[in-house]
Structures are given as structure tokens and as C-alpha cells.
Design an enzyme around this catalytic site. Structure first.
Site, short mmCIF file in Angstrom:
data_model
loop_
_atom_site.label_atom_id
_atom_site.label_comp_id
_atom_site.label_asym_id
_atom_site.label_seq_id
_atom_site.Cartn_x
_atom_site.Cartn_y
_atom_site.Cartn_z
N ASP A 286 -28.71 15.57 14.61
CA ASP A 286 -27.92 16.47 15.44
C ASP A 286 -28.84 17.62 15.86
OD1 ASP A 286 -25.59 17.76 16.58
OD2 ASP A 286 -25.63 19.08 14.84
N ASP A 486 -24.80 18.64 10.54
CA ASP A 486 -24.26 19.74 9.75
C ASP A 486 -22.86 20.16 10.16
OD1 ASP A 486 -24.85 22.91 11.20
OD2 ASP A 486 -25.00 20.99 12.23
N ASP A 490 -19.83 16.14 13.28
CA ASP A 490 -20.76 15.10 12.86
C ASP A 490 -20.17 14.20 11.77
OD1 ASP A 490 -22.76 16.09 14.54
OD2 ASP A 490 -23.42 17.54 13.05
#
Length: 617
Positions: A286, A486, A490
Site C-alpha cells: 500500500d 496499514d 487494506d
């Protein structure tokens, strides 16, 4: 025996009724055999006793299953806390235009709701107010607020940073974006791992084989030498085949590695992830909060050549200090230590556009905000400043302008700061033959800029479902994939990946969904995890070769009547000691480099809310 053995026996019997022969049956057989033979020895006054064999098996099995159950319970509690983010009651407008308070469960599609400032959106809907500033970090992972106009969709669970807004419900609270996200995590967690399925397949032939061999050995020796030698030989087969070393081969190596990792700030939620990590062929990160710190900073300040930059800084500081917007905070950090601001002048905010003030002895406002905002205040761009402003726009970075006296005087360009070690981690993963890329919900120019710095691939403007689809495509092209993230958005991707890694700065549900949590937020630990996993799998294979070889030779000796039950028990202990010693080599000091531990931060109960108002670009 009866306290810990009863659940194991009940589970084995239930599996037999379902025609499934698992290792539980073999464990129960070994425990019962050791206990029955020990009772016979005590009763007859001769022979060996093996009560401790059954105790060791039961304690080991119970401890492992308790740890597994505890992890699942914690993950469930985190998801429940996430569901509780939706308010219990909401304000609904009646046909007469009056407001009434109703339970969230009574909300229906088409209802018109009132959402006050700093309240979470109770359900998916369309905005019916002219303007709103929404914090979508819960779903997109992006820390910068999003400006919404009338008719645009808003998702349940996001945070209203504007004044009171009106919302038309388009989906029931339990069917909205947040609920679908939670459901996706729950569904993904129910999937059985490859190693668990493999163990089930092995048990289908291993358990009946051992039982059959023990029965045949008993019959043969009973006919040739009498029933007591037959019992001894049959029990020797069961004891030597009791999967102590085989049962320790994988978990002992895994837990030794997990313990070493934990001392360096890496927490595993299950041992299977360490085994799967050695098979990965691709890594996807990410962006916001993972590869970057998630907070904007001023990366560039351009000033009108005919205006002193010191004056630009002073006026910008005066306006930015009066606003809590993330861009304003970045300007304060950039300018604050260099100069003092201008005293006096009441600062006003225009939501979604910018801030302005009329300072003492001046008749025209000083404004800080978007280009459209300053243009509406009849400010023009000086000819000598046009080229610099065009360069800022072409950099694809968010920016805020400042102007006064009818002219635009300066431009603050914002950028995201890479995490320490991000570039090193990406490079070392690529050197190990892995395909490294980034999946982000942010816009494409921002994602491409970070990807160029790290020299990795990128896919941008993805919602949680599209991230899952992207992971599926990566898996088809490259093989097993790791996802590192995080944010709450996600969580579905983390649950779907072959191995999922979250950072300590992430949300509770993210950490509890992920297989691994890196408490220090050090991305170089991903590389160290890969190396540790390969060492662990190599150790597991050594243990399994030893365990299968020991069992095979031991069963042959026991079947021939050459192995007394006492010798079988001793051989079992020796085999277990070898497996334990070989596994503990993973705890050597060079397994992982030392790294400072940092505590897991905020929980959902005290989630920091994004500031209201301020500058936009």
C-alpha cells in the site's frame, strides 16, 4: 488425562463419524496405549510405565489449540469494534421537515438523514447539501479529506468534517460499504491453509496404516509367543509411531523462529504464514502510511520574483496557524521555526476552498488556498510568476497558493515523505527475484511519482474490491503474493493475500487480519522475514526427514519384536530432543538484526479525527 484428553477424544470420534481419519485419532491412540499399558504394569507389578508420554502429548496439543483460538477471538473482537463505528442513533428528517431521533437499525433506503460536524456517516448515501468535507481514511487509507458536492456518494463509516449536512440513504447500514468490508474479512479468514489441507490428506493414510500394522503385529506375536508379547509388540508400534517428533517438526521450528522475530518487533498471528512466506514470488505495498508516512509536507516553495519570500512565509504562517487542515499544519511546520507571523487580523475559513484575513492597515484580504479561491477574490498571477506556477502544476503535486494586494505571490507544493528503509526494502526484494509493486487508492500522478522514486510498478485509484482483484491478477501472473498495508481499507486485501503484513501504526482490525505485524514500521523487516522464512522451511524439512525416518525404522524394529516399549519411549524422547535442538538454532543472534521496539499506537476507541476546514488544492 481426562481434563485435556476428553476434548481430543470427542473430536476424534466426531471425525470418525464423518469418515475422516485425522492425527487426532493417532494422538488419542498413543495416549490410550501408554495409559493402558502403564495401568497393566502397575497392576501386575512388573513392566514399564508411560504415564508421562500421554501427559506430554495432551499438554502440547492443548497449548497449540489454545493459542490458535485466542488469536481468532481477538480478530473477531477487532471486527466487532469496527462495526461499532456506526452510530447507534441517527437524526432523520420527517415529511414536515422536523428532525427525529431513531435507532440506526430503523434506517431505510430513501430516508433523509442529518449528520452533524465530526459525526460518522451512519449509512451509504448521496449528499443533499451543496458541499461537504469528508474524511475517507477509514475506507481509502488516504489521510487527506475529500471534498464532496451535491449528489455525490458518501460511504457509511466515513467522518463528516463540515458543518451539518443532509444525506439521502441508498443502502441499509448492515449492507453498506463498511459492512461489506467486514464481511469480506470474515469470509477470507475462514479459508483453510494449504498446509492444513496437506496435513489432513496425510492423516487419511498414516493413521489407518499405523493402526493396521499394530493390529497385525499383535496377532502375529500373540500366535507365536503369547498374548503378553503380542501386546508389548503392538504397543511398541503405537508408541514408536506416536507423532511426537513428527508433531514437533513443523510447530517447534515455526515457534522458535516466531519467538526470535518477536524479540525484534515482529509479531506473527499464525505460524503457517512463516512457512508460506518462503514460497512468495511477488510483493505488493500500500502507499499512504506504508511506503510513505501518510502526512503531507511542504516539498517546494515558489515565490513571485518581485515579492520577498520572507513576506510570503510570514503571511502564510499567520493564516495557516488559524486552520487545522493537514496542509495548513504542513505549512506551519515548514515555516514556523524560520519567522514570526503577522499579528492581528481575524482569519476566516471557506470550507473546501481556503482561508483569508484582512490584516491591520490593509484594505484587501490575504488569502491562502486553491487557485479558484484566489481567482474568485480577484487575484491575478504576475507574468514573471506564471512560469513557476506552471512548473508546480506539471509536477502533479497538490499545492496551495497565497496572495494579497490583488496578486498571487507564492505557491506551496506538498509531497509525501517515504518511510525510512522503503527504497532499500524494495531494492533488496527485487534482488531476491521478487516482483515488487504498489497498490493505492490515491490518484495516479501521486502513485506514479512514488513508484518512480522506488523503481517499482504501480496501480492507482483502487478501492478495496479492486485491490483484491489486482492481487488475484498478480497471483495468476507471478505466483504467491505478499501484501503490506496499514489502513482499514487494506483489511480485505490483507486477508486475501497468501501472506499479509501490517505495520504497527495501522488500525486494530488491520493488525488482527494480517498474518504478521511489524511494530517498528521498518519496511526492511520484510526482507529479513523472507530470509528467516527460508531458513525456517529448511529446518522444517530437516525435522520431517528425521521424523519420518525415525518412525519408519522404529516401526520396522517394533514389528519384528526387537524394540521394547521402554526403548520405544526412549527413542521417542531422543527424536524429540533432536527436533527441538535443530529448531532452536533458528534463535541464533544472526537470525534477525536488532531493531528498536515501538508500542502499538491508537485503538479504534481513540482514533484521531482529521481536522475540519482549511486549505485545499
Amino acid at each position: 488425562l481426562f481434563l485435556l484428553g476428553r476434548p481430543l477424544l470427542e473430536n476424534a470420534l466426531e471425525q470418525i463419524r464423518q469418515r475422516v481419519f485425522s492425527t487426532d485419532l493417532l494422538l488419542v491412540g498413543g495416549v490410550i496405549a501408554s495409559f493402558v499399558y502403564s495401568v497393566i504394569s502397575v497392576w501386575s507389578g512388573r513392566g514399564e510405565i508411560y504415564f508421562e508420554v500421554g501427559c506430554m502429548i495432551l499438554v502440547m496439543v492443548t497449548l497449540g489449540r489454545w493459542l490458535e483460538a485466542t488469536g481468532k477471538l481477538k480478530a473477531t473482537q477487532a471486527l466487532d469494534r469496527l462495526q461499532q463505528l456506526l452510530p447507534e442513533t441517527v437524526a432523520r428528517l420527517t415529511e414536515s421537515g422536523e428532525s427525529e431521533t431513531i435507532p440506526n437499525d430503523d434506517v431505510r433506503v430513501g430516508d433523509l438523514l442529518l449528520v452533524r460536524a465530526d459525526e460518522r456517516i451512519p449509512a451509504d448515501g448521496r449528499l443533499r447539501s451543496p458541499h461537504a468535507t469528508i474524511d475517507e481514511q477509514l475506507l481509502t487509507g488516504e489521510s487527506w479529506p475529500v471534498e464532496k458536492g451535491i449528489g455525490e456518494p458518501v460511504a457509511g463509516g466515513t467522518l463528516n468534517l463540515s458543518s451539518q449536512i443532509q444525506l439521502e440513504v441508498t443502502a441499509l447500514p448492515n449492507e453498506g460499504t463498511l459492512s461489506r468490508l467486514i464481511a469480506a474479512v470474515r469470509e477470507a479468514r475462514q479459508k483453510r491453509g494449504a498446509y492444513q489441507l496437506f496435513a489432513d490428506r496425510v492423516s487419511r493414510w498414516f493413521v489407518p496404516l499405523v493402526a493396521g500394522v499394530a493390529l497385525i503385529v499383535f496377532v502375529v506375536h500373540a500366535v507365536l509367543s503369547g498374548w503378553m508379547p503380542g501386546v508389548l509388540a503392538g504397543l511398541s508400534v503405537v508408541l514408536i509411531a506416536c507423532p511426537c517428533a513428527l508433531g514437533l517438526a513443523t510447530p517447534m521450528a515455526v515457534w522458535a523462529a516466531i519467538g526470535e522475530a518477536a524479540r525484534h518487533g515482529i509479531v506473527f498471528r499464525n505460524g503457517d504464514a512463516l512457512e508460506r512466506m518462503s514460497e512468495i514470488r511477488a510483493v505488493r505495498f500500500d502507499k499512504t502510511g506504508t511506503l510513505t508516512r501518510g502526512e503531507p509536507r511542504v516539498g517546494q516553495l515558489e515565490c513571485d520574483p518581485e515579492t520577498r519570500c520572507g513576506e510570503v512565509r510570514r503571511r502564510a504562517l499567520a493564516l495557516a496557524r488559524a486552520s487545522n487542515h493537514v496542509f495548513s499544519q504542513a505549512i506551519v511546520k515548514f515555516v514556523g521555526d524560520d519567522c514570526s507571523d503577522i499579528a492581528g487580523g481575524a482569519v476566516s475559513s471557506v470550507p473546501g476552498r481556503g482561508v483569508y484575513a484582512v490584516f491591520p492597515f490593509e484594505h484587501q484580504p490575504t488569502a491562502l488556498g486553491s487557485l479558484q479561491f484566489l481567482t474568485d477574490l480577484e487575484m491575478d498571477c504576475p507574468l514573471l510568476f506564471v512560469e513557476k506556477l506552471v512548473a508546480v502544476e506539471q509536477g502533479s503535486k497538490p499545492y496551495a497558493l497565497i496572495g494579497w494586494g490583488g496578486w498571487i505571490r507564492g505557491a506551496f507544493a506538498f509531497e509525501e515523505e517515504l518511510r525510512t528503509g522503503a527504497a532499500i526494502a524494495c531494492r533488496e526484494l527485487q534482488e531476491r527475484g521478487l516482483d515488487v509493486g504498489m497498490l493505492t487508492g490515491d490518484h495516479m500522478p501521486s502513485g506514479e511519482r512514488i513508484a518512480r522514486e522506488l523503481q517499482i510498478s504501480v496501480r492507482a485509484q483502487l478501492n478495496p474490491a479492486e485491490k483484491q482483484q489486482a492481487l488475484t491478477e498478480v497471483r495468476k501472473q507471478w505466483g504467491p503474493v505478499v501484501f503490506v498495508g496499514d489502513g482499514v481499507n487494506d483489511a480485505p486485501s490483507l486477508a486475501m493475500a497468501d501472506v499479509s503484513i501490517s505495520l504497527g501504526s495501522g488500525a486494530d482490525v488491520t493488525r488482527d487480519t494480517a498474518d504478521v505485524c511489524i511494530l517498528s514500521n521498518d519496511l526492511e523487516q520484510v526482507v529479513r522475514l523472507l530470509d528467516l522464512s527460508k531458513r525456517t522451511v529448511r529446518t522444517i524439512r530437516q525435522n520431517l526427514i528425521w521424523a519420518f525416518g525415525y518412525n519408519g525404522i522404529g516401526i520396522l524394529l517394533a514389528a519384528a519384536g526387537l524394540l521394547h516399549p521402554a526403548m520405544a519411549a526412549g527413542a521417542m524422547v531422543v527424536s524429540s530432543v533432536f527436533v527441538i535442538g535443530n529448531s532452536l538454532r533458528l534463535s541464533s543472534p544472526d537470525s534477525l538484526e536488532p531493531d528498536a521496539l515501538t508500542p502499538i499506537p491508537k485503538t479504534w476507541e481513540n482514533t484521531k479525527r482529521s481536522p475540519r476546514g482549511g486549505v485545499t488544492a
